[in-house]
Scaffold this motif. Structure first.
Motif: not given
Length: 263
Positions: A25-26, A67-69, A74-78
């Motif tokens: 995955v990725g 996938l969610f990770l 990618r969206n820099l949620y952290e």
């Protein structure tokens, strides 16, 4: 269904190489060992998944998580304040739990301590008194007395009377309820049966279920449980008590270092 142990999980996982890649995955692999660890982490519930269909479902779950990770990264949620707040809370919780584990990790229990606990609590550790009884359950006191008169006259046996007249499912066993201890029956029944002599048949006893005729078949006195039979149970008990003592002692020390004000 057979109960699977961690060794069973390991043995079944070894049917495939532990590092066998099941998905990418990725660019990051998910291996057969990852699936096994996920199942083991589920405890007893994981037993239902340790088969080809179940493992395939777990693999899909691991793929979804990965996938969610990747999407979160990618969206820099952290970097979001809400995530940082949650992370700080989780970190504090883990740190607190780690501190508690450090507090009790040095607790050790010796065999003589377990034996001493056994000797000090022998009376409390005895197996409870039990009885074996049969009964006949009917709707009215009048019917109960009629059946009782037939029993006393020898016109019918208790077992046959139970099969013929009792409304309790136990009638199929001649009214036998098996062995039971105090408090397992409704209070009126309990009080009557534990005051009877072996072989005695009671007069009608009223409970919320109706009217009972009770015969006491056997009485098993409380007996001392051998140390060897409950050693492991006592070991866990003594360990828990020593850990609790260490825990409380640590709290008392910390209250000196960090005063607590209650309002």
């Amino acid at each position: 269904m057979a109960i699977l142990t961690p060794d069973d999980f390991a043995n079944q996982a070894n049917q495939q190489p532990a590092g066998q890649v099941l998905a990418n995955v990725g660019g990051k692999p998910i291996t057969d060992a990852d699936v096994t660890r996920f199942i083991q982490a589920m405890g007893r519930n994981g037993q239902a998944y340790n088969n080809p269909k179940g493992r395939a479902a777990v693999l899909e779950q691991l793929i979804a998580q990965r996938l969610f990770l990747l999407d979160a990264q990618r969206n820099l949620y952290e970097r979001e304040p809400a995530f940082k707040e949650q992370l700080a809370q989780i970190k504090e919780q883990l740190l607190m739990e780690y501190a508690v584990s450090k507090c009790v990790e040095s607790v050790r229990v010796k065999e003589d301590e377990v034996k001493a606990y056994y000797e000090a609590h022998k009376e409390d550790l005895n197996s409870e008194e039990t009885v074996n009884a049969s009964h006949i359950l009917v709707d009215s006191e009048e019917q109960a007395n009629e059946i009782l008169a037939s029993l006393k006259a020898g016109e019918i046996t208790f077992e046959d009377a139970a099969k013929q007249y009792s409304s309790c499912p136990s009638k199929e066993q001649g009214g036998n309820l098996g062995d039971f201890g105090k408090g397992q029956m409704v209070p009126e029944f309990d009080e009557a049966v534990f005051s009877m002599e072996v072989g005695e048949v009671s007069g009608p006893v009223k409970t919320q279920f109706g009217w009972h005729l009770i015969r006491l078949n056997a009485k098993n006195e409380a007996t001392e449980i051998p140390y060897s039979d409950i050693r492991e149970q006592l070991y866990q008990q003594v360990t828990q008590e020593k850990q609790q003592a260490a825990y409380q002692s640590k709290i008392n020390q910390l209250k000196i270092l960090y005063p607590v004000d209650k309002f």
